[in-house]
Design a protein around this motif. Structure first.
Motif, PDB file in Angstrom:
ATOM      1  N   LYS A   1       0.978  -1.299  -0.068  1.00 51.37           N
ATOM      2  CA  LYS A   1       0.146  -0.029  -0.080  1.00 51.37           C
ATOM      3  C   LYS A   1       0.994   1.332   0.000  1.00 51.37           C
ATOM      4  N   LYS A   2       0.601   2.337  -0.802  1.00 57.05           N
ATOM      5  CA  LYS A   2       1.574   3.330  -1.087  1.00 57.05           C
ATOM      6  C   LYS A   2       0.997   4.246   0.115  1.00 57.05           C
ATOM      7  N   ILE A   3       1.696   4.948   0.985  1.00 54.97           N
ATOM      8  CA  ILE A   3       1.378   5.765   2.210  1.00 54.97           C
ATOM      9  C   ILE A   3       2.094   6.998   1.825  1.00 54.97           C
ATOM     10  N   PRO A   4       1.472   8.317   2.055  1.00 53.64           N
ATOM     11  CA  PRO A   4       2.066   9.517   1.586  1.00 53.64           C
ATOM     12  C   PRO A   4       3.132   9.843   2.968  1.00 53.64           C
TER      13      PRO A   4
ATOM     14  N   TYR B   1       6.214  12.481  -0.690  1.00 56.75           N
ATOM     15  CA  TYR B   1       6.559  11.183  -1.539  1.00 56.75           C
ATOM     16  C   TYR B   1       5.588   9.827  -0.928  1.00 56.75           C
ATOM     17  N   TYR B   2       5.647   8.952  -1.775  1.00 57.72           N
ATOM     18  CA  TYR B   2       4.897   7.775  -1.467  1.00 57.72           C
ATOM     19  C   TYR B   2       5.776   6.428  -1.134  1.00 57.72           C
ATOM     20  N   GLU B   3       5.632   5.903   0.184  1.00 59.42           N
ATOM     21  CA  GLU B   3       6.340   4.775   0.436  1.00 59.42           C
ATOM     22  C   GLU B   3       5.655   3.692   0.518  1.00 59.42           C
ATOM     23  N   ASP B   4       6.063   2.349  -0.202  1.00 62.23           N
ATOM     24  CA  ASP B   4       5.493   1.399  -0.009  1.00 62.23           C
ATOM     25  C   ASP B   4       5.552   0.381   1.162  1.00 62.23           C
ATOM     26  N   VAL B   5       4.393   0.174   1.734  1.00 63.16           N
ATOM     27  CA  VAL B   5       4.360  -0.485   3.017  1.00 63.16           C
ATOM     28  C   VAL B   5       3.675  -2.031   2.812  1.00 63.16           C
ATOM     29  N   VAL B   6       4.289  -2.862   3.193  1.00 66.82           N
ATOM     30  CA  VAL B   6       3.888  -4.404   2.924  1.00 66.82           C
ATOM     31  C   VAL B   6       2.486  -4.227   3.744  1.00 66.82           C
TER      32      VAL B   6
END
Length: 93
Positions: free
Chosen positions: A7-10, A29-34
């Motif tokens: 899931k992309k979290i800002p 920026y968007y960070e990918d979190v499992v």
């Protein structure tokens, strides 16, 4: 096969701190979190060649038996019978 869901979290990155005269410079920026993962297992419905040959032989024998039985039935007076389940039990036994 294992698959991961993300899931992309800002998130905010502060480039320059705020001063009395200027607001802060912030970059998003968007960070990918499992979020989770799962496995996929694929099954095949294919039959082994030996089993297919057994079924084909039974079908051939059944065809011959039906032809013979119909020829004999044309020569006699008979009552109607339901034999569907017996035939399927023979084929798939």
């Amino acid at each position: 096969m294992q698959t991961i869901k993300t899931k992309k979290i800002p998130r905010n990155h502060v480039k320059a701190e705020a001063t009395e005269k200027h607001p802060a410079q912030v970059e998003v920026y968007y960070e990918d979190v499992v979020v989770g993962n799962w496995r996929t297992i694929k099954f095949s419905g294919a039959l082994p060649a030996r089993r297919v040959n057994e079924l084909l032989n039974r079908v051939d024998k059944l065809q011959e038996a039906v032809k013979f039985a119909r020829e004999e039935a044309n020569n006699h007076d008979i009552t109607e019978q339901k034999v569907g389940s017996a035939i399927l039990n023979y084929l798939f036994s």
